[in-house]
Motif scaffolding. Structure first.
Motif, PDB file in Angstrom:
ATOM      1  N   GLY A 132      36.037  35.419  54.284  1.00 27.54           N
ATOM      2  CA  GLY A 132      35.519  35.508  53.156  1.00 27.54           C
ATOM      3  C   GLY A 132      34.407  34.640  52.736  1.00 27.54           C
ATOM      4  N   ILE A 133      33.452  34.956  51.595  1.00 30.64           N
ATOM      5  CA  ILE A 133      32.637  34.137  51.596  1.00 30.64           C
ATOM      6  C   ILE A 133      32.784  33.462  50.059  1.00 30.64           C
ATOM      7  CG2 ILE A 133      29.824  34.170  51.180  1.00 30.64           C
ATOM      8  CD1 ILE A 133      30.860  37.043  52.794  1.00 30.64           C
ATOM      9  N   TYR A 134      32.520  31.685  50.203  1.00 28.46           N
ATOM     10  CA  TYR A 134      32.987  31.142  49.017  1.00 28.46           C
ATOM     11  C   TYR A 134      31.806  30.761  48.369  1.00 28.46           C
ATOM     12  CZ  TYR A 134      33.988  26.914  45.619  1.00 28.46           C
ATOM     13  OH  TYR A 134      34.736  26.147  44.769  1.00 28.46           O
ATOM     14  N   THR A 135      30.865  31.034  47.405  1.00 29.40           N
ATOM     15  CA  THR A 135      29.343  30.615  46.902  1.00 29.40           C
ATOM     16  C   THR A 135      29.596  29.447  45.895  1.00 29.40           C
ATOM     17  OG1 THR A 135      29.142  32.606  47.717  1.00 29.40           O
ATOM     18  CG2 THR A 135      27.671  31.844  46.265  1.00 29.40           C
ATOM     19  N   THR A 136      28.779  28.552  46.423  1.00 33.06           N
ATOM     20  CA  THR A 136      28.406  27.422  44.895  1.00 33.06           C
ATOM     21  C   THR A 136      26.642  27.219  45.163  1.00 33.06           C
ATOM     22  OG1 THR A 136      28.848  25.689  46.793  1.00 33.06           O
ATOM     23  CG2 THR A 136      30.532  26.707  45.074  1.00 33.06           C
ATOM     24  N   ARG A 138      24.639  27.020  48.810  1.00 32.71           N
ATOM     25  CA  ARG A 138      25.592  26.600  49.963  1.00 32.71           C
ATOM     26  C   ARG A 138      27.248  28.346  49.457  1.00 32.71           C
ATOM     27  NH1 ARG A 138      24.706  20.495  50.834  1.00 32.71           N
ATOM     28  NH2 ARG A 138      27.204  21.373  52.309  1.00 32.71           N
ATOM     29  N   VAL A 139      26.709  28.535  50.927  1.00 34.72           N
ATOM     30  CA  VAL A 139      27.789  28.700  51.002  1.00 34.72           C
ATOM     31  C   VAL A 139      28.938  28.877  52.345  1.00 34.72           C
ATOM     32  CG1 VAL A 139      28.623  31.689  52.180  1.00 34.72           C
ATOM     33  CG2 VAL A 139      26.635  31.455  50.035  1.00 34.72           C
ATOM     34  N   THR A 140      30.237  28.392  51.521  1.00 36.15           N
ATOM     35  CA  THR A 140      31.304  28.710  53.225  1.00 36.15           C
ATOM     36  C   THR A 140      31.409  29.425  53.537  1.00 36.15           C
ATOM     37  OG1 THR A 140      31.463  26.697  52.052  1.00 36.15           O
ATOM     38  CG2 THR A 140      33.306  27.530  53.378  1.00 36.15           C
ATOM     39  N   THR A 141      31.701  30.546  54.710  1.00 33.27           N
ATOM     40  CA  THR A 141      32.744  31.616  55.031  1.00 33.27           C
ATOM     41  C   THR A 141      33.632  31.215  56.810  1.00 33.27           C
ATOM     42  OG1 THR A 141      30.001  32.486  54.975  1.00 33.27           O
ATOM     43  CG2 THR A 141      31.264  33.570  56.190  1.00 33.27           C
ATOM     44  N   LEU A 198      35.658  26.848  59.891  1.00 34.81           N
ATOM     45  CA  LEU A 198      34.479  27.338  58.176  1.00 34.81           C
ATOM     46  C   LEU A 198      33.065  26.626  58.673  1.00 34.81           C
ATOM     47  CD1 LEU A 198      37.467  26.413  55.923  1.00 34.81           C
ATOM     48  CD2 LEU A 198      35.806  28.216  56.094  1.00 34.81           C
ATOM     49  N   ASP A 205      29.451  25.902  56.513  1.00 31.13           N
ATOM     50  CA  ASP A 205      28.675  25.571  55.022  1.00 31.13           C
ATOM     51  C   ASP A 205      27.718  25.318  54.853  1.00 31.13           C
ATOM     52  OD1 ASP A 205      28.366  24.951  52.265  1.00 31.13           O
ATOM     53  OD2 ASP A 205      28.407  22.331  52.985  1.00 31.13           O
ATOM     54  N   THR A 238      25.621  42.638  47.644  1.00 30.50           N
ATOM     55  CA  THR A 238      26.200  42.368  46.886  1.00 30.50           C
ATOM     56  C   THR A 238      25.628  43.045  44.909  1.00 30.50           C
ATOM     57  OG1 THR A 238      26.028  40.083  47.054  1.00 30.50           O
ATOM     58  CG2 THR A 238      28.270  40.616  48.494  1.00 30.50           C
TER      59      THR A 238
END
Length: 247
Positions: A48-52, A55-58, A109, A111, A123
């Motif tokens: 999973g990838i979370y983007t703000t 900055r990206v958290t994978t 995780l 960041d 994407t």
């Protein structure tokens, strides 16, 4: 961008606008994941990838034959100027009931700076990850789905290659209807080598009917004998079917 002969796959029998499955491997500069797998004998699975913003958290699983190799790779990743923070997940929850024999693992995780990644280039052009990103031996292996036709897929991947100075090899382009069943297989039960052999066989059309690749061709690409290939696939199939391999 390169593409092997016969990579088009079979057309949809009813002429419908089916989604297209794209299997590819790639390399691009300034990627801390690729650099880590080039320097250490370790593989990484990106989930999973979370983007703000930038900055990206994978979520990553690192896998290797020895824990010391993973420890060294984690230290290298944490020291990268593109990585902000590394947090370990304890216990390794996704493997608690399905350990991978002979492999050390560690879930992290991370960041990091999303601007250095190729993910936004893919994407933003309509590609969606169908499986975890497999990073090993200095390459990234992607399984993607899209509603673009095959000509558009090639055009868009050329654009990605230009944007990131990437080397992209298309392993296979086909309709994705068969993939939904394969994506649910418990591949986390496989060893690193078994996963490599299975993905090559699947992506090369070894399990298609009629077959698009022979055991001899797969063995030659892997640099092993045909009998060794069959042994790997026998163990893979037994694990994926929930059976105990013989021998």
């Amino acid at each position: 961008m390169t593409e092997p002969d016969g990579a088009n796959g079979a057309d949809s029998p009813d002429g419908a606008d089916d989604a297209v499955y794209v299997s590819l491997d790639l390399w691009y500069p300034d990627c801390w994941e690729i650099e880590a797998t080039e320097r250490f004998d370790v593989g990484m699975l990106g989930y999973g990838i979370y983007t703000t913003g930038e900055r990206v958290t994978t979520l990553f699983t690192l896998y290797a034959d020895e824990q010391a190799t993973i420890d060294a790779a984690v230290d290298h990743v944490a020291a990268s100027p593109h990585v902000h923070e590394v947090s370990e997940i304890r216990p390794t929850y996704r493997h608690a009931t399905a350990p991978v024999a002979g492999n050390a693992m560690r879930d992290l995780l991370v960041d990091h700076d999303g601007r250095t990644q190729i993910t936004p280039e893919l994407t933003s052009r309509g590609f969606v990850c169908a499986e975890p990103i497999d990073i090993r031996d200095g390459r990234e292996y992607w399984s993607l789905v899209t509603n673009h036709d095959r000509d558009a897929v090639r055009t868009k991947l050329d654009a990605v290659s230009d944007a990131k100075d990437a080397v992209i090899d298309i392993r296979r382009i086909t309709t994705s209807h068969w993939q939904s069943a394969a994506s649910g297989l418990p591949t986390d039960r496989l060893t690193r080598r078994q996963l490599e052999v299975f993905r090559l066989a699947r992506d090369s059309g070894y399990y298609d009917w009629p077959r698009e690749a022979t055991a001899g061709e797969l063995a030659a690409e892997l640099g092993i004998s045909t009998s060794t290939l069959h042994e790997h696939l026998h163990k893979v199939e037994a694990k994926l079917l929930g059976q105990r391999p013989r021998g």
